[in-house]
Enzyme design. Sequence first.
Site, short mmCIF file in Angstrom:
data_model
loop_
_atom_site.label_atom_id
_atom_site.label_comp_id
_atom_site.label_asym_id
_atom_site.label_seq_id
_atom_site.Cartn_x
_atom_site.Cartn_y
_atom_site.Cartn_z
N LYS A 242 17.41 88.78 89.16
CA LYS A 242 18.37 89.89 89.22
C LYS A 242 17.92 90.92 90.25
O LYS A 242 16.80 91.40 90.20
CB LYS A 242 18.48 90.54 87.83
CG LYS A 242 19.33 91.82 87.80
CD LYS A 242 19.46 92.41 86.40
CE LYS A 242 20.15 93.77 86.41
NZ LYS A 242 20.24 94.38 85.06
N ASP A 247 20.71 100.76 89.50
CA ASP A 247 21.69 100.60 88.43
C ASP A 247 22.02 101.96 87.81
O ASP A 247 21.32 102.45 86.93
CB ASP A 247 21.14 99.64 87.36
CG ASP A 247 22.15 99.42 86.23
OD1 ASP A 247 23.32 99.79 86.40
OD2 ASP A 247 21.74 98.84 85.20
N LYS A 254 25.10 105.81 83.21
CA LYS A 254 23.93 106.04 82.36
C LYS A 254 23.63 107.54 82.25
O LYS A 254 24.00 108.30 83.15
CB LYS A 254 22.70 105.36 82.99
CG LYS A 254 22.68 103.85 82.89
CD LYS A 254 21.41 103.28 83.51
CE LYS A 254 21.39 101.76 83.46
NZ LYS A 254 21.32 101.21 82.10
N ASP A 265 15.47 97.91 88.78
CA ASP A 265 16.38 96.85 88.34
C ASP A 265 16.43 95.69 89.34
O ASP A 265 17.16 94.74 89.15
CB ASP A 265 17.78 97.45 88.11
CG ASP A 265 18.50 96.82 86.92
OD1 ASP A 265 17.84 96.14 86.12
OD2 ASP A 265 19.73 97.01 86.82
N ASP A 324 27.97 98.77 82.79
CA ASP A 324 26.51 98.83 82.79
C ASP A 324 25.88 97.50 82.37
O ASP A 324 24.68 97.32 82.46
CB ASP A 324 26.04 99.97 81.86
CG ASP A 324 24.60 100.38 82.11
OD1 ASP A 324 24.04 99.94 83.14
OD2 ASP A 324 24.05 101.12 81.28
N GLU A 326 25.93 94.84 83.99
CA GLU A 326 26.27 94.24 85.29
C GLU A 326 25.38 93.06 85.66
O GLU A 326 25.79 92.18 86.40
CB GLU A 326 26.19 95.30 86.39
CG GLU A 326 24.79 95.61 86.95
CD GLU A 326 23.80 96.16 85.93
OE1 GLU A 326 24.26 96.72 84.91
OE2 GLU A 326 22.58 96.01 86.12
N ARG A 328 24.21 90.45 84.00
CA ARG A 328 24.69 89.12 83.61
C ARG A 328 25.87 88.68 84.47
O ARG A 328 26.09 87.50 84.69
CB ARG A 328 25.03 89.12 82.11
CG ARG A 328 26.16 90.03 81.72
CD ARG A 328 26.16 90.39 80.25
NE ARG A 328 25.13 91.38 79.93
CZ ARG A 328 24.86 91.82 78.71
NH1 ARG A 328 25.52 91.34 77.66
NH2 ARG A 328 23.92 92.71 78.51
N1 BES Z 1 19.20 97.27 83.87
C1 BES Z 1 19.68 97.53 82.58
C2 BES Z 1 18.70 97.14 81.48
C3 BES Z 1 17.49 98.02 81.30
C4 BES Z 1 17.59 99.21 80.64
C5 BES Z 1 16.26 97.58 81.71
C6 BES Z 1 16.46 99.99 80.43
C7 BES Z 1 15.13 98.34 81.50
C8 BES Z 1 15.22 99.55 80.86
C9 BES Z 1 20.96 96.75 82.32
O1 BES Z 1 21.78 96.58 83.41
C10 BES Z 1 21.73 97.50 81.31
O2 BES Z 1 22.16 98.59 81.59
N2 BES Z 1 21.91 96.91 80.14
C11 BES Z 1 22.62 97.53 79.07
C12 BES Z 1 23.50 96.49 78.44
C13 BES Z 1 24.49 97.06 77.46
C14 BES Z 1 25.50 97.93 78.17
C15 BES Z 1 25.18 95.91 76.77
C16 BES Z 1 21.59 98.06 78.08
O3 BES Z 1 20.55 97.41 77.86
O4 BES Z 1 21.81 99.15 77.55
ZN ZN Z 2 20.90 96.61 85.22
MN MN Z 3 23.13 98.19 83.69
#
Ligand code: BES
Ligand code: ZN
Ligand code: MN
Length: 476
Positions: A242, A247, A254, A265, A324, A326, A328
Amino acid sequence: MEFLKYSSNQSKDVTAIIAPAFEDSVPQQTKSLDKETSVISTGNKQGFSGKKGETFDIFNPNTGKRIMLIGLGKKGELSDETLRRAYSSAFSSLKSLPNGVVQVLLPDVLPGETKEVTFAIALAAYEFDRYRNEKNRIRIKKVLIATKSPEGTIREAKVVADAVNFTRDIANLPPSVGTPTLFEKTARKIEGVSVKAFGRNDFIRLGMGGLEGVSRAAREAAKLLILEYGPRDKKPLLIVGKGITFDSGGISIKPAEGMDEMKFDKCGASAIVGTMKLLSDLKVDKHVIGIAPLTENLPGGNAYKPGDILTHYNGVTSEVLSTDAEGRLVLADAISYGVKNFKPSAVIDLATLTGACVVALGSNYAGMMGNDDSLKNRIKKASKNSWERVWELPIDSDFQDQIKSKVADIKNTGGREGGAETAGAFLSRFVGDTPWVHLDIAGTAWTHKNGPGRAYLPAGATGYGVRLLYEFIRTE
Ligand code: BES
Ligand code: ZN
Ligand code: MN
């Protein structure tokens, strides 16, 4: 800083010696230092007892050498991790030794000592200081490891550590510098690796709806990088990382607090580039394809929106509930493109995919999901041998049910419950029958501060994944 095997004719150049000691005994190598100074075996150790984490400094005015005794605990309980901690922190406290030539003595108990100690020291020497006026000034010129192992063991470990540090260096870049374009330039400099780069026009032409959607409001040109290394006549392994260079969450933005960390990210993609460089540096005779979907995830008037439905490269449609989620979406296209066009023997993806994985497993274990027990077991084995730890999480049919959509085939979030697993379940829809493992590295990809005693893991990107992938690929 140079790493060499110690030979006695270098003795006169040595300015410091790192010497191991146990709680219950003193290794022969350390005892023989009594020729330097009698402090060690005469028992005048000022309370130094050889416990883990203890050190004792001796200065010999006659030879001008500094001797640093490091405690390793009980001999029978010695582990590679104890070695890594003790040697990396000893090295860190000697960093500013002027014109340092450090001789490193080993306890001679575990088979991997030479490799692990080289790793620990080379990894502890790293700091991301290119934007700082005050640099991390290592004044040690040479590390001389007194070992019975061949010099090649030291050399290989140093090359691996350099690749980890190279990976850290890309991953630590600020989000306006560590762009998809920077990744492409970096990849093109790797000898022996061919690079293909797709852009937004290609995403549209090829039907990569996830990459197209996520990159729609990006100002930096998005790219899908395809790296290839090794003999083309063999079935390749496919590794995917990824690469969200920043992000923000997009329209599902966020919170401001901690958003800076979303420059990390891109750690999955960084590990792919670092691993490809390592394979080339060590001329590993394996065919490997590395794919990195790279884009920033930003809000904007033209951004993709919650409610949008995207059609991925393999025809599967996904309903966007959160912009968010994104990672996947871009991995879906990258993985299905790789599976269809390269027919790999196996797929491994690395992604800072979910906060839920960090909550579940903390920062020392990556979440491992997949569709093939044999592949998972081989990854577990590589993990044991590289100390990049993984812990298995389930993605069975109940998780698949959780991401069913009413208006598309699947939706891009399954709610708060089992967040790491529903993300894994989402990805499983893009691998077909190919053996596949997904590693959620959201917790392991970066650290906030040096862990206690873990000088080999300086704050910032850890380079997680490079040693694991190398160990896996090397032994496949
Ligand atoms: N890049 C983030 C995941 C992340 C968050 C990694 C904090 C490390 C620390 C990812 O893109 C994301 O935002 N995931 C969301 C998914 C949710 C919206 C289903 C998450 O984990 O909150
Ligand atoms: Zn992300
Ligand atoms: Mn995200």
